[in-house]
Design a protein around this motif. Structure first.
Motif, PDB file in Angstrom:
ATOM      1  N   HIS A 112      57.724 -37.386  20.596  1.00 26.07           N
ATOM      2  CA  HIS A 112      58.547 -37.165  19.419  1.00 26.07           C
ATOM      3  C   HIS A 112      57.726 -36.856  18.167  1.00 26.07           C
ATOM      4  CE1 HIS A 112      61.582 -39.319  21.959  1.00 26.07           C
ATOM      5  NE2 HIS A 112      62.335 -38.372  21.449  1.00 26.07           N
ATOM      6  N   HIS A 113      56.404 -36.882  18.302  1.00 22.62           N
ATOM      7  CA  HIS A 113      55.579 -36.485  17.163  1.00 22.62           C
ATOM      8  C   HIS A 113      55.786 -34.993  16.916  1.00 22.62           C
ATOM      9  CE1 HIS A 113      51.946 -35.380  14.905  1.00 22.62           C
ATOM     10  NE2 HIS A 113      51.923 -36.642  14.516  1.00 22.62           N
ATOM     11  N   PRO A 114      55.964 -34.562  15.663  1.00 26.32           N
ATOM     12  CA  PRO A 114      56.293 -33.145  15.383  1.00 26.32           C
ATOM     13  C   PRO A 114      55.319 -32.147  16.002  1.00 26.32           C
ATOM     14  CG  PRO A 114      56.582 -34.471  13.414  1.00 26.32           C
ATOM     15  CD  PRO A 114      55.968 -35.375  14.439  1.00 26.32           C
ATOM     16  N   ALA A 115      54.016 -32.427  15.936  1.00 26.18           N
ATOM     17  CA  ALA A 115      53.038 -31.476  16.479  1.00 26.18           C
ATOM     18  C   ALA A 115      53.152 -31.369  17.993  1.00 26.18           C
ATOM     19  CB  ALA A 115      51.617 -31.902  16.084  1.00 26.18           C
ATOM     20  N   VAL A 116      53.345 -32.512  18.648  1.00 27.47           N
ATOM     21  CA  VAL A 116      53.488 -32.494  20.102  1.00 27.47           C
ATOM     22  C   VAL A 116      54.794 -31.829  20.495  1.00 27.47           C
ATOM     23  CG1 VAL A 116      53.597 -33.918  22.176  1.00 27.47           C
ATOM     24  CG2 VAL A 116      52.103 -34.584  20.288  1.00 27.47           C
ATOM     25  N   ALA A 117      55.859 -32.157  19.792  1.00 29.20           N
ATOM     26  CA  ALA A 117      57.166 -31.561  20.101  1.00 29.20           C
ATOM     27  C   ALA A 117      57.131 -30.041  19.971  1.00 29.20           C
ATOM     28  CB  ALA A 117      58.234 -32.146  19.180  1.00 29.20           C
ATOM     29  N   ARG A 118      56.383 -29.535  18.992  1.00 30.85           N
ATOM     30  CA  ARG A 118      56.270 -28.071  18.829  1.00 30.85           C
ATOM     31  C   ARG A 118      55.574 -27.460  20.042  1.00 30.85           C
ATOM     32  NH1 ARG A 118      55.197 -29.336  13.393  1.00 30.85           N
ATOM     33  NH2 ARG A 118      52.951 -29.210  13.753  1.00 30.85           N
ATOM     34  N   GLU A 119      54.496 -28.116  20.504  1.00 29.96           N
ATOM     35  CA  GLU A 119      53.779 -27.600  21.678  1.00 29.96           C
ATOM     36  C   GLU A 119      54.668 -27.603  22.915  1.00 29.96           C
ATOM     37  OE1 GLU A 119      50.812 -26.316  22.262  1.00 29.96           O
ATOM     38  OE2 GLU A 119      50.132 -26.362  20.187  1.00 29.96           O
ATOM     39  N   ILE A 120      55.405 -28.692  23.108  1.00 30.39           N
ATOM     40  CA  ILE A 120      56.294 -28.789  24.263  1.00 30.39           C
ATOM     41  C   ILE A 120      57.377 -27.722  24.190  1.00 30.39           C
ATOM     42  CG2 ILE A 120      57.996 -30.255  25.427  1.00 30.39           C
ATOM     43  CD1 ILE A 120      56.319 -32.669  24.598  1.00 30.39           C
ATOM     44  N   GLY A 121      57.891 -27.489  22.986  1.00 30.13           N
ATOM     45  CA  GLY A 121      58.960 -26.508  22.814  1.00 30.13           C
ATOM     46  C   GLY A 121      58.544 -25.078  23.097  1.00 30.13           C
ATOM     47  N   LYS A 122      57.238 -24.806  23.067  1.00 26.95           N
ATOM     48  CA  LYS A 122      56.747 -23.456  23.332  1.00 26.95           C
ATOM     49  C   LYS A 122      56.697 -23.129  24.820  1.00 26.95           C
ATOM     50  CE  LYS A 122      53.578 -23.506  19.338  1.00 26.95           C
ATOM     51  NZ  LYS A 122      52.143 -23.492  18.967  1.00 26.95           N
ATOM     52  N   ARG A 123      56.865 -24.134  25.677  1.00 30.31           N
ATOM     53  CA  ARG A 123      56.598 -23.958  27.099  1.00 30.31           C
ATOM     54  C   ARG A 123      57.883 -24.011  27.921  1.00 30.31           C
ATOM     55  NH1 ARG A 123      51.193 -24.342  27.362  1.00 30.31           N
ATOM     56  NH2 ARG A 123      50.186 -25.337  25.583  1.00 30.31           N
ATOM     57  N   PRO A 124      57.947 -23.234  29.002  1.00 25.41           N
ATOM     58  CA  PRO A 124      59.110 -23.290  29.895  1.00 25.41           C
ATOM     59  C   PRO A 124      59.296 -24.697  30.449  1.00 25.41           C
ATOM     60  CG  PRO A 124      57.694 -21.419  30.433  1.00 25.41           C
ATOM     61  CD  PRO A 124      56.939 -22.261  29.453  1.00 25.41           C
ATOM     62  N   LEU A 125      60.534 -25.061  30.731  1.00 26.00           N
ATOM     63  CA  LEU A 125      60.830 -26.414  31.189  1.00 26.00           C
ATOM     64  C   LEU A 125      60.160 -26.739  32.516  1.00 26.00           C
ATOM     65  CD1 LEU A 125      64.626 -26.700  30.292  1.00 26.00           C
ATOM     66  CD2 LEU A 125      62.682 -27.699  29.081  1.00 26.00           C
ATOM     67  N   ASP A 126      59.942 -25.726  33.351  1.00 28.49           N
ATOM     68  CA  ASP A 126      59.377 -25.986  34.675  1.00 28.49           C
ATOM     69  C   ASP A 126      57.860 -25.827  34.713  1.00 28.49           C
ATOM     70  OD1 ASP A 126      59.326 -23.280  34.287  1.00 28.49           O
ATOM     71  OD2 ASP A 126      60.057 -22.745  36.278  1.00 28.49           O
ATOM     72  N   GLU A 127      57.225 -25.642  33.560  1.00 20.20           N
ATOM     73  CA  GLU A 127      55.777 -25.460  33.542  1.00 20.20           C
ATOM     74  C   GLU A 127      55.075 -26.807  33.631  1.00 20.20           C
ATOM     75  OE1 GLU A 127      53.239 -22.531  30.991  1.00 20.20           O
ATOM     76  OE2 GLU A 127      53.399 -24.394  29.877  1.00 20.20           O
ATOM     77  N   ARG A 128      54.043 -26.862  34.443  1.00 15.82           N
ATOM     78  CA  ARG A 128      53.255 -28.085  34.605  1.00 15.82           C
ATOM     79  C   ARG A 128      52.056 -28.041  33.665  1.00 15.82           C
ATOM     80  NH1 ARG A 128      54.990 -26.831  39.774  1.00 15.82           N
ATOM     81  NH2 ARG A 128      55.909 -28.557  40.958  1.00 15.82           N
ATOM     82  N   PHE A 129      51.925 -29.061  32.830  1.00 14.44           N
ATOM     83  CA  PHE A 129      50.725 -29.175  32.006  1.00 14.44           C
ATOM     84  C   PHE A 129      50.532 -30.639  31.667  1.00 14.44           C
ATOM     85  CE2 PHE A 129      54.084 -28.911  28.893  1.00 14.44           C
ATOM     86  CZ  PHE A 129      53.666 -29.682  27.826  1.00 14.44           C
ATOM     87  N   VAL A 130      49.304 -30.974  31.275  1.00 16.84           N
ATOM     88  CA  VAL A 130      48.979 -32.356  30.956  1.00 16.84           C
ATOM     89  C   VAL A 130      48.386 -32.410  29.551  1.00 16.84           C
ATOM     90  CG1 VAL A 130      48.600 -33.070  33.329  1.00 16.84           C
ATOM     91  CG2 VAL A 130      46.718 -32.131  32.024  1.00 16.84           C
ATOM     92  N   VAL A 131      48.543 -33.569  28.928  1.00 15.07           N
ATOM     93  CA  VAL A 131      47.996 -33.794  27.587  1.00 15.07           C
ATOM     94  C   VAL A 131      47.085 -35.005  27.654  1.00 15.07           C
ATOM     95  CG1 VAL A 131      48.504 -34.351  25.195  1.00 15.07           C
ATOM     96  CG2 VAL A 131      50.014 -32.804  26.442  1.00 15.07           C
ATOM     97  N   ASP A 132      45.849 -34.825  27.274  1.00 17.37           N
ATOM     98  CA  ASP A 132      44.898 -35.922  27.197  1.00 17.37           C
ATOM     99  C   ASP A 132      45.065 -36.603  25.840  1.00 17.37           C
ATOM    100  OD1 ASP A 132      42.326 -37.273  26.548  1.00 17.37           O
ATOM    101  OD2 ASP A 132      41.755 -36.485  28.497  1.00 17.37           O
ATOM    102  N   LEU A 133      44.944 -37.927  25.815  1.00 17.33           N
ATOM    103  CA  LEU A 133      45.075 -38.652  24.543  1.00 17.33           C
ATOM    104  C   LEU A 133      44.094 -38.150  23.498  1.00 17.33           C
ATOM    105  CD1 LEU A 133      45.496 -42.320  25.840  1.00 17.33           C
ATOM    106  CD2 LEU A 133      47.246 -40.898  24.765  1.00 17.33           C
ATOM    107  N   ARG A 134      42.922 -37.693  23.937  1.00 18.29           N
ATOM    108  CA  ARG A 134      41.896 -37.256  22.992  1.00 18.29           C
ATOM    109  C   ARG A 134      42.240 -35.927  22.340  1.00 18.29           C
ATOM    110  NH1 ARG A 134      37.650 -38.865  27.568  1.00 18.29           N
ATOM    111  NH2 ARG A 134      39.482 -38.149  28.720  1.00 18.29           N
TER     112      ARG A 134
END
Length: 220
Positions: A177-199
């Motif tokens: 729900h962080h705005p920057a993360v939400a923007r990144e998620i919103g750019k990607r297709p729902l079925d796309e696989r990707f991971v986010v490292d805490l760093r």
């Protein structure tokens, strides 16, 4: 937030054949089967999946010890059985850089077959960056000289790993729900696989997460 990814294709290979051992089910022969996990290079060549530190297979509950953990590429799983089924495989990237889950269908139509999955892999983690180069080009990472973190990450990551489900869920909600993360998620297709490292997360978000985790009472 700028998340640094490269694309890779994970191939899950299955080989299977009928064996002479008697099947417990009439009309369904017993089969020996094996699964290997590899990475495809730019020309389609297969390479060991060194980007993963371990892969966990969750087999049908009728198997003895249905949860199997493999820690060496190609993470080969050998078994025998008479039935077809679908199960999940969770693969964990090096140095805690994320987890990817695959659904694999075990079938007996072909003696050899494979399923390919396109994933996005973060490449800012040093060891992951090194092994990614074995399977294709990887951009160099430029680290800002003044990058600092508000929280001792190792300390609160260990507490998070030992936490209950509620704490982990609250941390995930803070991240997505962080705005920057939400923007990144919103750019990607729902079925796309990707991971986010805490760093890779913004420093302000890391500080907020660290404060929240360290101020929570320990798990009893």
């Amino acid at each position: 937030m700028s998340i640094l990814y490269v694309n890779r294709t994970v191939r899950i290979k299955t080989t299977q054949n009928i064996i002479s051992e008697k099947s417990p089910v009439e009309g369904l022969p017993l089969r020996q089967w094996q699964i290997d996990i590899v990475i495809l290079g730019p020309s389609g060549d297969e390479y060991p999946a060194y980007i993963f530190e371990k892969c966990i297979y969750r087999l049908h509950p009728t198997f003895r010890n249905p949860i199997r953990t493999k820690t060496e590429a190609p993470f080969a799983l050998k078994e025998k059985g008479w039935g077809e089924f679908t199960f999940s495989i969770s693969c964990f990237l090096l140095q805690g850089a994320g987890e990817v889950e695959f659904l694999h269908e075990l079938t007996f139509q072909d003696e050899v077959y494979y399923l390919d999955f396109d994933i996005k892999v973060p490449y800012h983690v040093p060891e992951l960056h090194r092994v990614l180069k074995l399977t294709g080009p990887v951009p160099e990472v430029v680290k800002p000289a003044d990058l600092t973190y508000k929280t001792d990450m190792e300390k609160w990551i260990q507490k998070l790993l030992a936490s209950d489900e509620e704490l982990a869920t609250n941390v995930v909600n803070k991240i997505v729900h962080h705005p920057a993360v939400a923007r990144e998620i919103g750019k990607r297709p729902l079925d796309e696989r990707f991971v986010v490292d805490l760093r890779q997360l913004p420093e302000t978000l890391l500080g907020d997460i660290g404060d929240y985790i360290l101020n929570e009472p320990p798990v009893k």
